[in-house]
Design a protein around this motif. Sequence first.
Motif, PDB file in Angstrom:
ATOM      1  N   ARG A   1       0.848  -1.186   0.000  1.00 58.56           N
ATOM      2  CA  ARG A   1       0.000   0.000   0.000  1.00 58.56           C
ATOM      3  C   ARG A   1       0.880   1.231   0.000  1.00 58.56           C
ATOM      4  NH1 ARG A   1      -4.137  -1.020   4.894  1.00 58.56           N
ATOM      5  NH2 ARG A   1      -2.184  -1.645   5.892  1.00 58.56           N
ATOM      6  N   SER A   2       0.532   2.211  -0.840  1.00 53.19           N
ATOM      7  CA  SER A   2       1.306   3.449  -0.915  1.00 53.19           C
ATOM      8  C   SER A   2       0.870   4.400   0.188  1.00 53.19           C
ATOM      9  CB  SER A   2       1.127   4.111  -2.282  1.00 53.19           C
ATOM     10  OG  SER A   2       1.603   3.263  -3.305  1.00 53.19           O
ATOM     11  N   GLY A   3       1.818   5.179   0.652  1.00 53.99           N
ATOM     12  CA  GLY A   3       1.532   6.167   1.686  1.00 53.99           C
ATOM     13  C   GLY A   3       2.735   7.045   1.870  1.00 53.99           C
ATOM     14  N   GLY A   4       2.745   7.799   2.960  1.00 49.62           N
ATOM     15  CA  GLY A   4       3.895   8.641   3.257  1.00 49.62           C
ATOM     16  C   GLY A   4       5.146   7.807   3.371  1.00 49.62           C
ATOM     17  N   GLY A   5       6.173   8.163   2.607  1.00 55.44           N
ATOM     18  CA  GLY A   5       7.418   7.407   2.644  1.00 55.44           C
ATOM     19  C   GLY A   5       7.464   6.267   1.658  1.00 55.44           C
ATOM     20  N   GLY A   6       6.436   6.114   0.819  1.00 59.60           N
ATOM     21  CA  GLY A   6       6.465   5.068  -0.191  1.00 59.60           C
ATOM     22  C   GLY A   6       5.648   3.852   0.186  1.00 59.60           C
ATOM     23  N   PRO A   7       5.712   2.801  -0.646  1.00 55.16           N
ATOM     24  CA  PRO A   7       4.902   1.602  -0.411  1.00 55.16           C
ATOM     25  C   PRO A   7       5.239   0.921   0.914  1.00 55.16           C
ATOM     26  CG  PRO A   7       5.830   1.609  -2.623  1.00 55.16           C
ATOM     27  CD  PRO A   7       6.507   2.705  -1.870  1.00 55.16           C
ATOM     28  N   LYS A   8       4.221   0.389   1.548  1.00 57.44           N
ATOM     29  CA  LYS A   8       4.398  -0.364   2.785  1.00 57.44           C
ATOM     30  C   LYS A   8       3.848  -1.768   2.567  1.00 57.44           C
ATOM     31  CE  LYS A   8       4.205   3.620   5.901  1.00 57.44           C
ATOM     32  NZ  LYS A   8       4.357   4.601   4.814  1.00 57.44           N
ATOM     33  N   ALA A   9       4.609  -2.764   2.976  1.00 53.22           N
ATOM     34  CA  ALA A   9       4.231  -4.153   2.748  1.00 53.22           C
ATOM     35  C   ALA A   9       3.765  -4.797   4.041  1.00 53.22           C
ATOM     36  CB  ALA A   9       5.411  -4.933   2.177  1.00 53.22           C
ATOM     37  N   ASP A  10       2.723  -5.617   3.949  1.00 51.52           N
ATOM     38  CA  ASP A  10       2.289  -6.442   5.070  1.00 51.52           C
ATOM     39  C   ASP A  10       1.682  -7.720   4.519  1.00 51.52           C
ATOM     40  OD1 ASP A  10      -0.164  -5.546   4.095  1.00 51.52           O
ATOM     41  OD2 ASP A  10      -1.009  -5.074   6.065  1.00 51.52           O
ATOM     42  N   LEU A  11       1.319  -8.626   5.417  1.00 47.13           N
ATOM     43  CA  LEU A  11       0.637  -9.854   5.034  1.00 47.13           C
ATOM     44  C   LEU A  11      -0.827  -9.749   5.424  1.00 47.13           C
ATOM     45  CD1 LEU A  11       3.146 -12.652   6.140  1.00 47.13           C
ATOM     46  CD2 LEU A  11       2.985 -11.477   3.944  1.00 47.13           C
ATOM     47  N   VAL A  12      -1.705 -10.286   4.584  1.00 48.83           N
ATOM     48  CA  VAL A  12      -3.135 -10.320   4.898  1.00 48.83           C
ATOM     49  C   VAL A  12      -3.615 -11.760   4.839  1.00 48.83           C
ATOM     50  CG1 VAL A  12      -3.710  -7.963   4.236  1.00 48.83           C
ATOM     51  CG2 VAL A  12      -3.649  -9.735   2.482  1.00 48.83           C
ATOM     52  N   TYR A  13      -4.670 -12.034   5.614  1.00 54.03           N
ATOM     53  CA  TYR A  13      -5.148 -13.412   5.794  1.00 54.03           C
ATOM     54  C   TYR A  13      -6.672 -13.428   5.771  1.00 54.03           C
ATOM     55  CZ  TYR A  13      -6.578 -17.536   8.515  1.00 54.03           C
ATOM     56  OH  TYR A  13      -7.195 -18.680   8.942  1.00 54.03           O
ATOM     57  N   ALA A  14      -7.239 -14.457   5.144  1.00 49.40           N
ATOM     58  CA  ALA A  14      -8.681 -14.684   5.166  1.00 49.40           C
ATOM     59  C   ALA A  14      -8.922 -16.180   5.138  1.00 49.40           C
ATOM     60  CB  ALA A  14      -9.374 -13.996   3.994  1.00 49.40           C
ATOM     61  N   VAL A  15     -10.145 -16.609   5.489  1.00 52.58           N
ATOM     62  CA  VAL A  15     -10.461 -18.033   5.506  1.00 52.58           C
ATOM     63  C   VAL A  15     -11.834 -18.252   4.897  1.00 52.58           C
ATOM     64  CG1 VAL A  15     -11.352 -17.887   7.877  1.00 52.58           C
ATOM     65  CG2 VAL A  15     -10.615 -20.105   6.961  1.00 52.58           C
ATOM     66  N   GLN A  16     -11.995 -19.348   4.178  1.00 52.22           N
ATOM     67  CA  GLN A  16     -13.285 -19.775   3.644  1.00 52.22           C
ATOM     68  C   GLN A  16     -13.648 -21.087   4.316  1.00 52.22           C
ATOM     69  OE1 GLN A  16     -13.946 -20.150  -0.797  1.00 52.22           O
ATOM     70  NE2 GLN A  16     -14.255 -22.273  -0.194  1.00 52.22           N
ATOM     71  N   TYR A  17     -14.814 -21.128   4.973  1.00 49.89           N
ATOM     72  CA  TYR A  17     -15.182 -22.308   5.740  1.00 49.89           C
ATOM     73  C   TYR A  17     -15.948 -23.348   4.930  1.00 49.89           C
ATOM     74  CZ  TYR A  17     -13.860 -19.446   9.742  1.00 49.89           C
ATOM     75  OH  TYR A  17     -13.158 -18.671  10.623  1.00 49.89           O
ATOM     76  N   GLN A  18     -16.717 -22.913   3.949  1.00 45.97           N
ATOM     77  CA  GLN A  18     -17.528 -23.844   3.172  1.00 45.97           C
ATOM     78  C   GLN A  18     -17.365 -23.590   1.685  1.00 45.97           C
ATOM     79  OE1 GLN A  18     -21.399 -22.960   5.109  1.00 45.97           O
ATOM     80  NE2 GLN A  18     -21.425 -25.115   5.695  1.00 45.97           N
ATOM     81  N   THR A  19     -17.450 -24.652   0.917  1.00 45.47           N
ATOM     82  CA  THR A  19     -17.299 -24.563  -0.531  1.00 45.47           C
ATOM     83  C   THR A  19     -18.300 -23.577  -1.118  1.00 45.47           C
ATOM     84  OG1 THR A  19     -16.665 -26.896  -0.549  1.00 45.47           O
ATOM     85  CG2 THR A  19     -17.234 -25.900  -2.664  1.00 45.47           C
ATOM     86  N   GLY A  20     -17.807 -22.670  -1.955  1.00 44.52           N
ATOM     87  CA  GLY A  20     -18.684 -21.758  -2.667  1.00 44.52           C
ATOM     88  C   GLY A  20     -19.209 -20.597  -1.849  1.00 44.52           C
ATOM     89  N   ARG A  21     -18.890 -20.555  -0.549  1.00 47.79           N
ATOM     90  CA  ARG A  21     -19.358 -19.452   0.291  1.00 47.79           C
ATOM     91  C   ARG A  21     -18.350 -18.315   0.271  1.00 47.79           C
ATOM     92  NH1 ARG A  21     -23.569 -20.745   3.814  1.00 47.79           N
ATOM     93  NH2 ARG A  21     -24.774 -22.446   2.876  1.00 47.79           N
ATOM     94  N   THR A  22     -18.747 -17.185   0.859  1.00 46.60           N
ATOM     95  CA  THR A  22     -17.876 -16.022   0.880  1.00 46.60           C
ATOM     96  C   THR A  22     -16.689 -16.244   1.799  1.00 46.60           C
ATOM     97  OG1 THR A  22     -17.850 -13.619   1.126  1.00 46.60           O
ATOM     98  CG2 THR A  22     -19.044 -14.873   2.787  1.00 46.60           C
ATOM     99  N   LEU A  23     -15.651 -15.437   1.611  1.00 49.87           N
ATOM    100  CA  LEU A  23     -14.512 -15.461   2.506  1.00 49.87           C
ATOM    101  C   LEU A  23     -14.816 -14.635   3.747  1.00 49.87           C
ATOM    102  CD1 LEU A  23     -13.210 -16.305  -0.242  1.00 49.87           C
ATOM    103  CD2 LEU A  23     -11.170 -15.057   0.477  1.00 49.87           C
ATOM    104  N   GLY A  24     -14.151 -14.978   4.849  1.00 51.99           N
ATOM    105  CA  GLY A  24     -14.262 -14.151   6.040  1.00 51.99           C
ATOM    106  C   GLY A  24     -13.503 -12.843   5.867  1.00 51.99           C
ATOM    107  N   ASP A  25     -13.469 -12.039   6.910  1.00 49.39           N
ATOM    108  CA  ASP A  25     -12.763 -10.761   6.859  1.00 49.39           C
ATOM    109  C   ASP A  25     -11.285 -10.968   6.523  1.00 49.39           C
ATOM    110  OD1 ASP A  25     -15.056  -9.458   7.647  1.00 49.39           O
ATOM    111  OD2 ASP A  25     -14.454  -9.249   9.743  1.00 49.39           O
TER     112      ASP A  25
END
Length: 375
Positions: free
Chosen positions: A100-124
């Motif tokens: 993500r870009s911001g003050g001082g240039g791009p900042k890197a992090d890791l993001v995580y989500a989980v899907q509990y059931q086939t074909g359903r939406t992902l969690g946050d």
Amino acid sequence: MRGRGAQAVDRETRPGVTTGVRPQRASVTSAATGSWLLRGNDDRLSAYALVEGGVHRWTETAVGGGRFSGPDFFPVEGLTCLAVAQGANRYAHFLGRRERSGGGGPKADLVYAVQYQTGRTLGDWRSLGNPFRDPREAASLGAPTAAVDGQGTVHVFVSGGPGGVMLRREARSGAWEAWKDLRGGAVAGGLSAAANSAGLVELLAPGHRSVMHWVQTEPGADLRRAQDLTPAPVPGSAALLETSPGVFTAYWSEQSGTGVYAQRPGEWAFPAGGAPGEGPHATLRAAVDGYDCTVLAHQGRTGTAVLGVCGTGAESGGLWWTDTGLACAGTPALALDGHGRIVMAMVAADGAVLVNRQRPEPGLTLSDWERLPGS
């Protein structure tokens, strides 16, 4: 084989299947790492891929039926890579490196989500932060990988910064523990992690002269450094497959171009042939003509998708390698469908996702390639 033809929830990227926001046809920017073709808890297959602005998912309309719906689009801006892992409960876990870009240039992090059931939406989507505080080290954050142990604990591994491997895992309470330094030398390319049928996690990290190796010896224990694997690997080419109860065989491409090597605990590494290019190997155990077989897939030296098969435990005799003749982007994926048939998927050079399936014929014969809708 004959081929036909930090711990706070990140609220900036809300989950959901969106329609009318993006065009239905969007080229895949890269294949995900890990097993990006997964069989869910209802035995239907789903394929996942990184596209501009988020993740696409295709899902079988019926168990082993061969047709896929989708793509469903899950927005998350700034992803530079995507990894997918699955536990014994068949939940699908998604890890991504985000900029993500911001003050001082791009900042890197890791993001995580989980899907509990086939074909359903992902969690946050949640931010897992960055284990490195120095701005230069933080910017060098590598591509993550993950494994889920027998207790359902997600283990997230990443390299970067001053070298070595960092681990963050989810506690039984659901909170995320602090980052832990597993140390080790400089990592060359992607990591590979998996959990065996006993629920124990192992990790491979290709270095410049050997493949570094960590193992978990009992449930919930810390990972400890095991003996490195040689000869020297192609960066990012290591993979794991459980070839007997509780025992992984490690596979990697040899640095000087002599092909794939395989090694089991307590044995010497031995050549298994092939002419792999860059990147890791997809691995699978499957029945072929009633025999327990190991199946590998990778991007070959000429850029095409290549499939190899041998009797499980018999890699020292070499694999039967077959070139599909189709150029692929990244590593193909392998899975068993709900009827136990081998399914192979790949991202083609034009960004389409192609899938074929084992035919009911002697040997390992695959059907025609099918292009998934909207890809």
